[in-house]
Design a protein around this motif. Structure first.
Motif, PDB file in Angstrom:
ATOM      1  N   MET A 214       0.824  -1.202   0.000  1.00 31.92           N
ATOM      2  CA  MET A 214       0.000   0.000   0.000  1.00 31.92           C
ATOM      3  C   MET A 214       0.859   1.253   0.000  1.00 31.92           C
ATOM      4  O   MET A 214       0.499   2.283  -0.591  1.00 31.92           O
ATOM      5  N   GLY A 217       1.364   2.175  -3.386  1.00 25.26           N
ATOM      6  CA  GLY A 217       0.130   2.696  -3.958  1.00 25.26           C
ATOM      7  C   GLY A 217      -0.103   4.143  -3.568  1.00 25.26           C
ATOM      8  O   GLY A 217      -0.502   4.973  -4.401  1.00 25.26           O
ATOM      9  N   LEU A 299       0.030  -8.264  -8.202  1.00 22.77           N
ATOM     10  CA  LEU A 299      -1.183  -7.633  -7.659  1.00 22.77           C
ATOM     11  C   LEU A 299      -2.144  -8.649  -7.065  1.00 22.77           C
ATOM     12  O   LEU A 299      -3.004  -8.283  -6.245  1.00 22.77           O
ATOM     13  N   CYS A 304      -3.454  -4.532  -2.308  1.00 26.01           N
ATOM     14  CA  CYS A 304      -3.528  -3.128  -1.888  1.00 26.01           C
ATOM     15  C   CYS A 304      -2.990  -2.189  -2.967  1.00 26.01           C
ATOM     16  O   CYS A 304      -3.517  -1.087  -3.155  1.00 26.01           O
ATOM     17  N   LEU A 305      -1.960  -2.619  -3.678  1.00 33.35           N
ATOM     18  CA  LEU A 305      -1.408  -1.780  -4.734  1.00 33.35           C
ATOM     19  C   LEU A 305      -2.432  -1.575  -5.843  1.00 33.35           C
ATOM     20  O   LEU A 305      -2.600  -0.457  -6.351  1.00 33.35           O
ATOM     21  N   ALA A 308      -5.060   0.925  -4.799  1.00 34.58           N
ATOM     22  CA  ALA A 308      -4.582   2.309  -4.876  1.00 34.58           C
ATOM     23  C   ALA A 308      -4.633   2.823  -6.316  1.00 34.58           C
ATOM     24  O   ALA A 308      -5.047   3.965  -6.558  1.00 34.58           O
ATOM     25  N   PHE A 309      -4.229   1.989  -7.271  1.00 36.70           N
ATOM     26  CA  PHE A 309      -4.321   2.399  -8.675  1.00 36.70           C
ATOM     27  C   PHE A 309      -5.781   2.661  -9.059  1.00 36.70           C
ATOM     28  O   PHE A 309      -6.088   3.626  -9.763  1.00 36.70           O
ATOM     29  N   SER A 344      -6.394  -5.708   3.152  1.00 35.01           N
ATOM     30  CA  SER A 344      -6.851  -5.346   1.802  1.00 35.01           C
ATOM     31  C   SER A 344      -8.354  -5.548   1.655  1.00 35.01           C
ATOM     32  O   SER A 344      -9.039  -4.756   0.997  1.00 35.01           O
TER      33      SER A 344
END
Length: 383
Positions: A214, A217, A299, A304-305, A308-309, A344
């Motif tokens: 994260m 992110g 991913l 979490c990444l 964020a995107f 997440s």
């Protein structure tokens, strides 16, 4: 001589700033120190730096400092009003914004509004309110200099370049402590496991964010605002050795990278001294024995990444909701209330239960933050 206010002086970034001030007393004076609850460490910094004003998070902390006897003749403030007063102190030239989380938003906004140069380590200010903070900085003629190693790297690579020539920002990530761990065992991860970062020494919240990715992110959203680029022009590359701090790709296929050992003092010193560079005498990477690996982030294992995107693409209040839900989830994990895998899930559920809307002003964002925290906490209670 620059007069500094250090917001978050007892955190990992703040302690590094204090060390730089100690090493270069002819260049910097820390006249305002704003801490959290660590009164003992603040007392040590008071003896070392002799500030004019100090701020604690709570009234109880302020009373404890008064009783310590270390702050005689020093103005003592506390709470949100104290942090804002610290960031707008009339004798301060540069504010180092190093308070972790959305708690740093109000004093950061106040510093920019007051025309202070901002050395920014509080990425959440831009994640939550970048659409308000960056226009305000332009209006006030304020320089915002990044302290995160990744954004400092991008800043250096972009220096002297034309905006139209930029093809991609490539933010590097170490991958955290679970880069090679099998997903089936993520449910067994304990807080102490997640806090053991392989390359960086950071505070608890940022360490957990790095373990979930994260943190990267949030840095993607920060980079969008800081460098005025759409999310489509930002990629994340996993680089476990943390020697390449980030890269910029240009339209001719050239890629520029900024490199150095994983030590935050470099990025912090640059934000304080730019366009000068301080003689820190940090060691160079050992290029004769350097095995630099890079890979795409997973991913599926680190959702979490991806969240964020998604929030970056949606815009509106969603970045603020993402950040608030993450702060609640990380705190719950550290307290043992939820498992690592639930972090997440909790963020995703909070976003799903939130109706996105455009942002008109700061009050909109504060309401979104408060609502997301309430939703996330209710989800924890029902878990």
């Amino acid at each position: 001589m620059k007069n500094l206010c250090i917001l978050g002086c007892t955190g990992s970034i703040g302690c590094n700033v204090v060390e730089i001030v100690r090493r270069f007393p002819d260049r910097y004076r820390a006249i305002v120190l704003a801490a959290g609850d660590n009164v003992d460490l603040l007392c040590e910094q008071i003896v070392l730096l002799k500030p004019l004003v100090v701020i604690l998070r709570t009234e109880a902390g302020a009373l404890a400092l008064k009783k310590s006897g270390f702050a005689q003749g020093i103005e003592i403030l506390y709470g949100d009003a104290g942090y804002v007063a610290a960031a707008t102190h009339p004798e301060v030239d540069t504010v180092v914004a190093a308070i972790v989380g959305a708690a740093g938003l109000l004093p950061t906004m106040a510093a920019v509004d007051a025309g202070k140069t901002l050395a920014l380590a509080n990425k959440e200010s831009l994640v939550v309110a970048g659409g308000l903070l960056m226009p305000l900085a332009r209006q006030r003629g304020v320089d915002i200099l990044p302290v995160d190693s990744e954004h400092s790297a991008v800043f250096q690579c972009l220096s002297g370049q034309r905006e139209r020539d930029v093809a991609k920002l490539l933010l590097t990530a170490s991958g955290g402590p679970f880069r090679t761990r099998h997903k089936s065992s993520f449910k067994d991860i304990r807080p102490e496991d997640a806090l053991a970062h392989p390359t960086w020494n950071m505070g608890k919240k940022i360490s957990i964010d790095s373990a979930t990715l994260m943190n990267k992110g949030l840095e993607v959203i920060e980079a969008m605002h800081l460098f005025s680029v759409p999310v489509e022009k930002i990629d994340v590359v996993v680089h476990p050795q943390s020697i390449v701090h980030s890269m910029v790709a240009f339209c001719d296929g050239t890629v520029m990278a900024q490199m150095g050992i994983p030590d935050m003092k470099g990025a912090i010193a640059l934000a304080l001294s730019w366009p000068d560079r301080l003689p820190l005498n940090l060691p160079l990477p050992d290029f004769s024995d350097l095995d630099m690996r890079m890979e795409a982030p997973d991913l599926e294992r680190f959702p979490c990444l991806g969240l964020a995107f998604d929030a970056a693409r949606e815009g509106g209040i969603f970045p603020a909701v993402l950040n608030a839900a993450n702060e609640v989830a990380v705190d719950a994990f550290l307290q043992g209330r939820i498992p690592f895998t639930r972090i997440s899930e909790l963020i995703a559920e909070t976003l799903m239960r939130t109706e996105n809307r455009n942002v008109k002003d700061l009050e909109d964002l504060l309401q979104a933050d408060a609502g997301a925290r309430q939703t996330a906490l209710s989800l924890i209670c029902s878990f």
